[in-house]
Design an enzyme around this catalytic site. Structure first.
Site, PDB file in Angstrom:
ATOM      1  N   ARG A  29       0.837  -1.211   0.000  1.00  0.00           N
ATOM      2  CA  ARG A  29       0.000   0.000   0.000  1.00  0.00           C
ATOM      3  C   ARG A  29       0.874   1.264   0.000  1.00  0.00           C
ATOM      4  O   ARG A  29       0.978   1.948  -1.006  1.00  0.00           O
ATOM      5  CB  ARG A  29      -0.966  -0.044   1.208  1.00  0.00           C
ATOM      6  N   ASP A  30       1.534   1.539   1.109  1.00  0.00           N
ATOM      7  CA  ASP A  30       2.316   2.779   1.207  1.00  0.00           C
ATOM      8  C   ASP A  30       3.463   2.749   0.199  1.00  0.00           C
ATOM      9  O   ASP A  30       3.825   3.782  -0.380  1.00  0.00           O
ATOM     10  CB  ASP A  30       2.866   2.921   2.626  1.00  0.00           C
ATOM     11  N   HIS A 218       5.181   4.561  12.720  1.00  0.00           N
ATOM     12  CA  HIS A 218       5.274   4.474  11.253  1.00  0.00           C
ATOM     13  C   HIS A 218       6.316   5.502  10.818  1.00  0.00           C
ATOM     14  O   HIS A 218       6.014   6.685  10.661  1.00  0.00           O
ATOM     15  CB  HIS A 218       3.880   4.803  10.702  1.00  0.00           C
ATOM     16  N   HIS A 220       9.291   7.033   8.310  1.00  0.00           N
ATOM     17  CA  HIS A 220       9.934   7.111   7.001  1.00  0.00           C
ATOM     18  C   HIS A 220      11.405   7.446   7.270  1.00  0.00           C
ATOM     19  O   HIS A 220      11.732   8.036   8.301  1.00  0.00           O
ATOM     20  CB  HIS A 220       9.239   8.154   6.116  1.00  0.00           C
ATOM     21  N   CYS A 251       4.787   9.165   0.081  1.00  0.00           N
ATOM     22  CA  CYS A 251       3.374   9.556   0.113  1.00  0.00           C
ATOM     23  C   CYS A 251       3.164  10.540  -1.026  1.00  0.00           C
ATOM     24  O   CYS A 251       3.859  11.553  -1.110  1.00  0.00           O
ATOM     25  CB  CYS A 251       2.999  10.194   1.444  1.00  0.00           C
ATOM     26  N   ASN A 260       9.541   4.286   3.345  1.00  0.00           N
ATOM     27  CA  ASN A 260       9.321   3.865   4.731  1.00  0.00           C
ATOM     28  C   ASN A 260      10.580   3.184   5.250  1.00  0.00           C
ATOM     29  O   ASN A 260      11.411   2.717   4.471  1.00  0.00           O
ATOM     30  CB  ASN A 260       8.193   2.821   4.780  1.00  0.00           C
TER      31      ASN A 260
HETATM   32  P1  HMG Z   1     -13.151  14.678  -2.266  1.00  0.00           P
HETATM   33  O1  HMG Z   1     -12.865  15.139  -3.644  1.00  0.00           O
HETATM   34  O2  HMG Z   1     -13.355  15.699  -1.192  1.00  0.00           O
HETATM   35  O3  HMG Z   1     -14.368  13.656  -2.279  1.00  0.00           O
HETATM   36  O4  HMG Z   1     -11.941  13.726  -1.846  1.00  0.00           O
HETATM   37  P2  HMG Z   1     -15.913  13.923  -2.105  1.00  0.00           P
HETATM   38  O5  HMG Z   1     -16.316  13.296  -0.819  1.00  0.00           O
HETATM   39  O6  HMG Z   1     -16.221  15.374  -2.324  1.00  0.00           O
HETATM   40  O7  HMG Z   1     -16.518  13.099  -3.331  1.00  0.00           O
HETATM   41  C1  HMG Z   1     -16.240  13.495  -4.679  1.00  0.00           C
HETATM   42  C2  HMG Z   1     -16.475  12.317  -5.609  1.00  0.00           C
HETATM   43  O8  HMG Z   1     -15.525  11.307  -5.327  1.00  0.00           O
HETATM   44  C3  HMG Z   1     -17.857  11.652  -5.454  1.00  0.00           C
HETATM   45  O9  HMG Z   1     -18.229  11.163  -6.743  1.00  0.00           O
HETATM   46  C4  HMG Z   1     -17.574  10.470  -4.561  1.00  0.00           C
HETATM   47  O10 HMG Z   1     -18.468   9.392  -4.739  1.00  0.00           O
HETATM   48  C5  HMG Z   1     -16.185  10.067  -5.049  1.00  0.00           C
HETATM   49  P3  HMG Z   1     -19.343  11.924  -7.610  1.00  0.00           P
HETATM   50  O11 HMG Z   1     -20.549  11.948  -6.732  1.00  0.00           O
HETATM   51  O12 HMG Z   1     -18.775  13.284  -7.845  1.00  0.00           O
HETATM   52  O13 HMG Z   1     -19.404  11.081  -8.830  1.00  0.00           O
HETATM   53  N1  HMG Z   1     -15.466   9.400  -3.951  1.00  0.00           N
HETATM   54  C6  HMG Z   1     -14.880   8.198  -4.068  1.00  0.00           C
HETATM   55  N2  HMG Z   1     -14.765   7.310  -5.085  1.00  0.00           N
HETATM   56  C7  HMG Z   1     -14.121   6.154  -4.812  1.00  0.00           C
HETATM   57  N3  HMG Z   1     -13.589   5.852  -3.592  1.00  0.00           N
HETATM   58  C8  HMG Z   1     -13.666   6.711  -2.573  1.00  0.00           C
HETATM   59  C9  HMG Z   1     -14.337   7.939  -2.798  1.00  0.00           C
HETATM   60  N4  HMG Z   1     -14.588   8.991  -1.994  1.00  0.00           N
HETATM   61  C10 HMG Z   1     -15.271   9.865  -2.708  1.00  0.00           C
HETATM   62  N5  HMG Z   1     -13.154   6.408  -1.376  1.00  0.00           N
HETATM   63  C11 HMG Z   1     -11.081  11.887  -0.562  1.00  0.00           C
HETATM   64  C12 HMG Z   1     -11.877  13.183  -0.534  1.00  0.00           C
HETATM   65  C13 HMG Z   1     -10.804  11.511   0.892  1.00  0.00           C
HETATM   66  C14 HMG Z   1     -11.894  10.830  -1.259  1.00  0.00           C
HETATM   67  C15 HMG Z   1      -9.744  12.117  -1.339  1.00  0.00           C
HETATM   68  O14 HMG Z   1      -9.111  13.214  -0.764  1.00  0.00           O
HETATM   69  C16 HMG Z   1      -8.814  10.917  -1.288  1.00  0.00           C
HETATM   70  O15 HMG Z   1      -9.104   9.878  -1.881  1.00  0.00           O
HETATM   71  N6  HMG Z   1      -7.646  11.058  -0.588  1.00  0.00           N
HETATM   72  C17 HMG Z   1      -6.739   9.942  -0.423  1.00  0.00           C
HETATM   73  C18 HMG Z   1      -5.307  10.394  -0.526  1.00  0.00           C
HETATM   74  C19 HMG Z   1      -4.382   9.250  -0.195  1.00  0.00           C
HETATM   75  O16 HMG Z   1      -4.694   8.077  -0.382  1.00  0.00           O
HETATM   76  N7  HMG Z   1      -3.162   9.578   0.314  1.00  0.00           N
HETATM   77  C20 HMG Z   1      -2.203   8.601   0.680  1.00  0.00           C
HETATM   78  C21 HMG Z   1      -2.549   7.832   1.935  1.00  0.00           C
HETATM   79  S1  HMG Z   1      -2.142   8.667   3.462  1.00  0.00           S
HETATM   80  C22 HMG Z   1      -0.510   8.229   3.752  1.00  0.00           C
HETATM   81  O17 HMG Z   1       0.115   7.645   2.913  1.00  0.00           O
HETATM   82  C23 HMG Z   1       0.076   8.484   5.073  1.00  0.00           C
HETATM   83  C24 HMG Z   1       0.233   7.218   5.905  1.00  0.00           C
HETATM   84  O18 HMG Z   1       1.055   6.269   5.253  1.00  0.00           O
HETATM   85  C25 HMG Z   1       0.824   7.554   7.267  1.00  0.00           C
HETATM   86  C26 HMG Z   1       2.127   8.333   7.223  1.00  0.00           C
HETATM   87  O19 HMG Z   1       3.011   8.053   6.384  1.00  0.00           O
HETATM   88  O20 HMG Z   1       2.267   9.232   8.071  1.00  0.00           O
HETATM   89  C27 HMG Z   1      -1.111   6.549   6.180  1.00  0.00           C
HETATM   90 MG    MG Z   2       3.436   6.325   5.212  1.00  0.00          MG
END
Ligand code: HMG
Ligand code: MG
Length: 309
Positions: A29-30, A218, A220, A251, A260
């Protein structure tokens, strides 16, 4: 081969070190979310199978986030449909909201992780929400997941520094983390998303929480501190550590984040300390060498390099 087989003297762990550590493997995933190449589903499935065969028991498999935000994981449903779960292994997935939960339920998922930000800027960049409004997204998601009998982990990102805001106050991290625990998350993982933490800071952040046993870390490895930070966390009572095979990862919404902590580097240290992980290091190294060929980039892990010469 581990430090012990290499003929190094046994180190008797101090009273404050655990006898076993659970490794929460985030490579699929990450790791893969940050590769510029989209890895084919068949390769992801083989990666997960190989990770399980090396003895890892928690494999974060993919994310049900918006496919436009993370195209590398847009195939989440296909990955889960093709997955042959290994006995005793759990395959958590990231879920940001109710739409993601619907997709995870459809795929038969039993363990999810939500991911909060400790800072305003990263909440906006990573989730399109404010620091406060991210919880409006998480609360119904967690409530429904718990009702459905799922296990829910919470992440807090940017716990030790933020590329836009600089240093992050301990109180801010603790407030977000305790709120996730209060919501029903069984564990909260504290993320050093950009890899800037140092051990004293780790101790200070952990000290702010009521119960360290419900925390994971967690790290990096941007500044080469991930292992020292891990050791500091273990001495504070943490027993779950996130890492990524071969040091894959970063990320996509935090440009200064590099890979990581590599699982091999972690296992080498834990083996040397006599701390159980259940991981066969040779098999894991073989997997990371194979994965590096798939993505066309050598592993940054020192241990992978040393053992694969
Ligand atoms: P948004 O644009 O605000 O979404 O994004 P919304 O709620 O306004 O919805 C807009 C449209 O997206 C809608 O469709 C929803 O149905 C669709 P429409 O009605 O317009 O046709 N939608 C989705 N479709 C599929 N799957 C979904 C989904 N949600 C809404 N889940 C959102 C908000 C949270 C979805 C967006 O910002 C997002 O996907 N962000 C994810 C970013 C990400 O994955 N980043 C990496 C992970 S975090 C990380 O790596 C850190 C970590 O490892 C820890 C660390 O390292 O510290 C965990
Ligand atoms: Mg991470």
């Amino acid at each position: 081969m581990g430090a012990r087989e290499a003929g190094l003297p046994d180190v008797v762990p101090g009273a404050s070190l655990p006898s076993a550590v659970t490794i929460w493997e985030v490579g699929a995933r990450d790791g893969l979310q940050n590769e510029s190449a989209v890895v084919p589903v068949a390769v992801k499935l083989e990666f997960l199978d190989r990770l399980a065969a090396s003895g890892l028991s928690v494999l974060e498999a993919t994310s049900f986030v918006h496919p436009k935000w993370v195209p590398q994981l847009a195939d989440a449903a296909e990955v889960l449909a093709g997955l042959k779960p290994a006995p005793g292994v759990i395959y958590p997935v990231l879920v940001p909201n109710e739409r993601g939960l619907d997709r995870a339920v459809e795929a038969g998922v039993t363990h999810i992780a939500i991911f909060a930000s400790a800072t305003e800027t990263f909440a906006s960049r990573n989730l399109n929400r404010t620091l406060d409004s991210q919880f409006e997204m998480f609360e119904p998601t967690v409530a429904r997941a718990l009702e459905a009998g799922m296990s829910v982990r919470g992440y807090v990102s940017m716990c030790f520094g933020d590329p836009w805001e600089g240093p992050v106050a301990q109180s801010q991290v603790v407030a977000v983390g305790e709120r996730l625990l209060g919501m029903g998350c069984s564990q909260v993982s504290l993320g050093d998303t950009i890899g800037v933490a140092t051990p004293g800071q780790v101790e200070s952040v952990l000290a702010g929480f009521r119960d360290v046993s419900s925390l994971a870390v967690h790290f990096h490895d941007t500044y080469g501190q991930a292992l020292s930070n891990t050791l500091a966390a273990l001495r504070c009572g943490v027993t779950t550590v996130d890492s990524s095979a071969g040091g894959l990862g970063g990320c996509p919404y935090a440009e200064s984040a590099t890979g990581n902590l590599a699982t091999e580097d972690l296992v080498w240290m834990l083996d040397g300390l006599g701390i159980e992980t259940g991981v066969d290091l040779d098999k894991l190294v073989e997997t990371s060498v194979w994965m590096a060929e798939q993505i066309g980039r050598p592993s940054p892990s020192r241990v992978v390099r040393a053992l694969s010469k």
